[in-house]
Design an enzyme around this catalytic site. Structure first.
Site, PDB file in Angstrom:
ATOM      1  N   ASP A  85      36.120  68.987  91.876  1.00 38.19           N
ATOM      2  CA  ASP A  85      36.200  70.307  91.265  1.00 38.19           C
ATOM      3  C   ASP A  85      37.568  70.377  90.598  1.00 38.19           C
ATOM      4  O   ASP A  85      38.521  69.738  91.047  1.00 38.19           O
ATOM      5  CB  ASP A  85      36.030  71.384  92.346  1.00 38.19           C
ATOM      6  CG  ASP A  85      35.708  72.736  91.730  1.00 38.19           C
ATOM      7  OD1 ASP A  85      35.711  72.840  90.487  1.00 38.19           O
ATOM      8  OD2 ASP A  85      35.462  73.685  92.488  1.00 38.19           O
ATOM      9  N   ASP A 120      37.358  75.872  84.493  1.00 33.90           N
ATOM     10  CA  ASP A 120      36.705  77.126  84.137  1.00 33.90           C
ATOM     11  C   ASP A 120      37.469  78.318  84.733  1.00 33.90           C
ATOM     12  O   ASP A 120      38.472  78.136  85.421  1.00 33.90           O
ATOM     13  CB  ASP A 120      35.255  77.130  84.649  1.00 33.90           C
ATOM     14  CG  ASP A 120      35.171  76.970  86.151  1.00 33.90           C
ATOM     15  OD1 ASP A 120      36.000  76.220  86.713  1.00 33.90           O
ATOM     16  OD2 ASP A 120      34.314  77.595  86.787  1.00 33.90           O
TER      17      ASP A 120
END
Ligand code: ZN
Length: 505
Positions: A85, A120
């Protein structure tokens, strides 16, 4: 890159190819904390997980360039599939602007991530305007990242943001679907909703995104780590999941079960027969030292997660995923709420459900929710659509219960002239004799005791038939048995509407 091998509802069994080997989906990736991993990766591997996820930002902070030399697989001591991630949460939380998206993307490439995420901006549970900004900024970064991820080895994940605002989720998915080079879509920010067991909101998010995203690419749900979630999310088409729940709960002496989470001290027995629990009692856990207790609990928690996913996969294979959802819906009121949400998703789910699967078996129906099983509802809708054309040449209608021998209708070949025989049956509705025997008219298992809402449904279906017949001046006779409580209800309703009734037993 991603091949779908089997489907049921919108759920699929697939194969996702990465540079470190394939993952069979639906699949769960346990979150690995490089700084503090109480459960060794060898244990995780032995429990059947050949894929993990870790945080690129935390790896960068802790290992820096050393992780580039060793590679992420070397750092973790793990040969399987490693997803990273980007650490968007941490960057936000620590206000760390030193790490640009470009730096995080390059780092994930350099440490050899198999599956990687762009930087993001997670939406979370915030006001609309703020949510809109997270969607716009995520999309801006997704476009900006295109040149950096083009022709690189990791499979790149593009998170769809928007949180509980479904118009924003739709906007995010529409834009995401247009972008090249992304192999996997993510559905972001469900954690805040999971914390409240608000499964319904998350399912709405998934449904909204999945209807828009291309079906040929896998979808990852971030932060989902409870067995109650998997069957529902998979049924809407989620392929991979990740969570740290197994270890976070373990550190807090919490034991995951299929219907919730227990505090270890509240357990008198262990309702599990995984390799950890089969040889232990709750006392054995409590007597172990802190580190060992956390390790054992974390391992048990992972087994429960795996078991839930394996059950879901087996149900896809057998084409009984809807039945599994009905079973699981009885484990928690929030799960029942989730199942009832599927009425809203019917069109999407039905379109994905295969018409034929290898082996035909009886559909098990339980209660009013079974009416929404695509295998049942498909037949019901079909009957209602063809009813008009069936009634064109009919002089009279004879309505009779399907009860008795299930094969009754197939043998019932007496020529009735211009009179048309139609059977009625709870859950299935009405069955014109011509369709009797077709799936699932005689291939369903019904409880003998039936709840009122199911009968009410049958009453409504018959009402449609009566009104269509009346419009054409076709007389209807309802044959019924006085000894069956709901037959009497149908008869009363029929008389009331001017339909002939005839007692046969
Ligand atoms: Zn166990």
């Amino acid at each position: 890159m991603f091949t779908v091998k089997d489907m049921d509802l919108a759920g699929r069994i697939g194969l996702l190819k990465t540079k470190s080997g394939p993952i069979e989906t639906p699949s769960f990736l346990p979150v690995i904390d490089p700084a503090r991993q109480e459960l060794p990766l060898s244990d995780i591997e032995n429990a059947g997980f050949n894929q993990v996820i870790t945080n690129a930002y935390l790896i960068l902070k802790r290992f820096g360039d050393k992780a580039i030399d060793l590679g992420i697989h070397g750092v973790l001591g793990f040969k399987g599939v490693v997803m990273t991630d980007s650490g968007a949460y941490q960057v936000l939380e620590y206000g760390d602007i030193e790490y640009s998206q470009e730096a995080i993307i390059e780092y994930q490439k350099n440490i050899g991530s198999d599956i990687a995420v762009i930087l993001d901006v997670p939406t979370g549970d915030v006001a609309y305007e703020e949510a809109r900004l997270t969607v716009e900024e995520t999309l801006r970064r997704a476009r900006e990242a295109l040149e950096l991820i083009k022709d690189t080895k990791p499979l790149w994940v593009l998170p769809v943001q928007g949180g509980k605002y479904l118009d924003l989720v739709a906007l995010s998915a529409r834009e995401a679907a247009e972008l090249p080079y992304y192999s996997v879509y993510g559905i972001g920010s469900p954690t805040v909703f999971f914390e409240r067991y608000d499964l319904s909101t998350v399912l709405d998010m998934i449904h909204t995104a999945k209807r828009i995203l291309p079906q040929g690419r896998p979808v990852h749900l971030f932060g989902a780590g409870h067995p109650l979630v998997f069957p529902f999310a998979v049924a809407l088409g989620v392929d991979t999941f990740d969570s740290a729940s197994y270890i976070l709960y373990a550190r807090d002496d919490r034991y995951i079960v299929n219907h919730g989470v227990y505090k270890l001290e509240d357990l008198d027995y262990l309702p599990c027969s995984c390799p950890v629990c089969s040889r232990r009692s709750p006392g054995d856990f409590l007597e172990a030292d802190r580190a060992e207790r956390t390790r054992l609990l974390a391992l048990h928690n992972l087994y429960v997660i795996k078991n839930s996913l394996d059950n879901t996969k087996q149900a896809i294979k057998e084409g009984r995923l809807w039945e599994l959802l009905e079973e699981v819906s009885r484990r928690h009121p929030k799960a029942l709420e989730a199942l009832r949400k599927f009425r809203k998703y019917y069109k999407y789910v039905e379109a994905q459900t295969p018409r034929v699967k290898g082996k035909i078996y009886g559909v098990k129906v339980y209660d009013v929710e079974s009416l929404w099983n695509p295998k049942i509802l498909r037949f019901r809708l079909k009957t209602l659509t063809i009813l008009d054309s069936l009634l064109e040449t009919v002089e009279s209608i004879n309505l009779a219960p399907l009860a008795g021998s299930e094969k009754e209708c197939i043998l019932d070949i007496i020529d009735t002239g211009g009179s048309m025989k139609i059977y009625y049956e709870p859950f299935i509705g009405i069955i014109p004799r011509e369709l009797c025997g077709t799936y699932p008219t005689t291939q369903h298992l019904t409880p003998k005791t039936i709840n009122w809402p199911v009968i009410e449904d049958l009453v409504n279906v018959l009402r449609i038939l009566y009104s269509k017949a009346r419009a054409r001046g076709i007389p209807v006779t309802l044959v019924y048995c006085e000894r069956v409580w709901w037959h009497s209800i149908l008869a009363r309703e029929a008389s009331h509407l001017g339909v002939n009734v005839k007692v046969e037993c």
